[in-house]
Design a protein around this motif. Structure first.
Motif: not given
Length: 498
Positions: A304-312, A464-469
């Motif tokens: 998921m991080i690789h696809a988004s570059a988002d560590f959150e 799933t993931s929390g929040g809007r992302k």
């Protein structure tokens, strides 16, 4: 074939081909010349009018196939030489099967000789280009002799196996709904843009050749009749220079000139891509730190991080207990949703982009299929009637068409996730796992929270993931990580015997 004088009656069952003189085979021509009686549908007799002089002509209407066969046999049993005609090939949806079955039933004394002809699929394919250059299936949509439920089962099997499908007898004055219904079944497995060739009166006056899409067929936009042959492409069929082409040559097996260099370049490019991937994952591992420690969860997070570059996403991702294991087992054909079938679960998605993001090189070795029914012809009507979005309508259709041996992937529309949860609450439908990671501002966080709460009631596993992302890219990354995990250990199959 010998056409010498016979001491007993002989019945030639003759395929006329598409109807043009140039495509009537020499053997068929000789059989017609040797016969003193010709039996056939009146419309087909008109195609050989110049060959009928001095012969006994027995013409009948469509729907009287058994009567035609009976009359032809009776004439042959009187010691006459008879030709019973069909267009195309007499053994393919023609009079060959009818007369041979009748002859076996009544015990005829006549000699039967079936004379082959150019069948409609071949003549239509020639006009279209090369649509049946690879594996294909032919199915007649006429339910006069075959029950409709049997036809539907055969269409489903051919569609799932990704055959090019040649449809004979697609419509008549009384049959107008079957073709659209068949197109809907094919859309479960194929893109709405799949090329479809329509050939009417091939090689005859009034010939019409047209290439449309599978969606056009489902929406009833294509003009067809009993003289039309319909050829639906496979997932590999494309249109080039106005011709349908289903590739026959596979680079790994039979390279054409100039392709070796291209493949070498592709391999070099792939190696460079693999190197970049390895370096990217190494950077992610370094910055991610030791958590999560579970190898399977870590595999999902890093993808998921690789696809988004988002560590959150590392902190936002939420799994129900055993969710990864449930999805992996489902993809291996194991787990409760598989039952006794030992077949891999399918993936159903809310949007086409997510479907496209599921890597075929990971899914196909496992036998996993991916479906999106957002563009199903019934989706707009369901959406309008029930005041829901097309994504939700497509999800509802997919649940009905594909069943519950599925992993649901929602990466765009929270309304599709809400429809998933409604189906779980109100029907017996129980997918193997729900991956619900829609993105946006309206209804996203609430739908994800309801997914989490539903687990305590139904026990359906979730990721799933929390929040809007969220989004299609990260949801596809989750599916691909799960497929990679499913393929990392050989699947086990039941062993027969004891």
């Amino acid at each position: 074939m010998s056409l010498e004088d016979q001491t007993t009656g002989i019945l030639y069952v003759v395929g006329l081909g598409p109807g043009s003189a140039g495509l009537l085979t020499p053997d068929a021509s000789a059989a017609l010349a040797a016969s003193d009686a010709i039996v056939g549908y009146r419309g087909y007799l008109d195609l050989i009018e110049d060959r009928l002089a001095g012969k006994t002509i027995v013409g009948r209407e469509l729907g009287e196939e058994v009567e035609r066969a009976r009359l032809a046999l009776e004439l042959a049993e009187q010691g006459r030489t008879v030709a019973l005609i069909s267009t195309g090939d007499a053994g393919i949806y023609g009079m060959g099967g009818v007369v041979c079955e009748l002859a076996a039933r009544v015990g005829t004394t006549a000699e039967l000789v079936v004379v082959p002809g150019v069948t409609a699929a071949c003549s239509a394919a020639a006009r279209l280009g090369a649509p049946i250059a690879h594996d294909w299936a032919s199915i007649s949509l006429s339910d006069l002799l075959t029950p409709w439920d049997v036809i539907v089962r055969r269409v489903n099997a051919a569609a799932e196996a990704d055959f090019v499908v040649a449809l004979y007898n697609p419509a008549s004055r009384k049959r107008t709904h079957q073709l659209a219904a068949v197109a809907d079944r094919l859309l479960v497995h194929r893109s709405p843009e799949t090329p479809v060739g329509l050939v009417e009166n091939a090689y005859r006056p009034g010939e019409r050749v047209e290439i449309v899409t599978l969606m056009d067929l489902a929406l009833g936009k294509a003009s067809v009749n009993m003289f039309t042959t319909v050829i639906v492409g496979s997932s590999r069929t494309f249109v080039s220079n106005g011709k349908m082409v289903t590739p026959r040559i596979y680079a790994a097996k039979a390279p054409i000139q100039g392709e070796v260099a291209s493949r070498d370049e592709a391999m070099t490019s792939r190696a460079a891509g693999d190197q970049i991937m390895a370096e990217s994952l190494a950077i992610i591992d370094c910055e991610l730190g030791p958590e999560p420690t579970d190898p399977a969860e870590r595999a999902v997070v890093r993808r998921m991080i690789h696809a988004s570059a988002d560590f959150e996403f590392a902190g936002a991702l939420k799994f129900s207990p055993g969710a990864i294991d449930a999805a992996v087992k489902a993809f291996r054909g194991e787990g409760p949703s598989a039952g006794d079938r030992a077949v891999p679960a399918s993936v159903i998605t809310d949007v086409e982009m997510l479907k496209s993001g599921v890597r075929r090189d990971l899914a196909e070795p496992l036998g996993v299929s991916t479906f999106c029914l957002l563009n199903h012809s019934q989706a707009p009507r369901i959406a309008a009637d029930d005041a829901i979005t097309r994504s939700a309508a497509g999800l509802r259709l997919a649940a009905s068409e594909v069943g519950d041996h599925v992993v649901v992937a929602i990466g765009n529309a929270p309304t599709a996730l809400e429809e998933t949860l409604r189906l779980i609450r109100e029907t017996p439908w129980r997918p193997a796992c729900v991956i619900g990671i829609p993105v946006g501002f309206v209804g996203v966080e609430a739908s994800k929270q309801r997914l989490i709460e539903e687990f305590s009631v139904s026990g359906v596993p979730f990721i799933t993931s929390g929040g809007r992302k969220g989004g299609t890219a990260v949801t596809a990354a989750v599916i691909n990580a799960l497929l990679e995990l499913a393929g990392s250990t050989p699947r086990t199959r039941p062993v027969a015997g004891g």
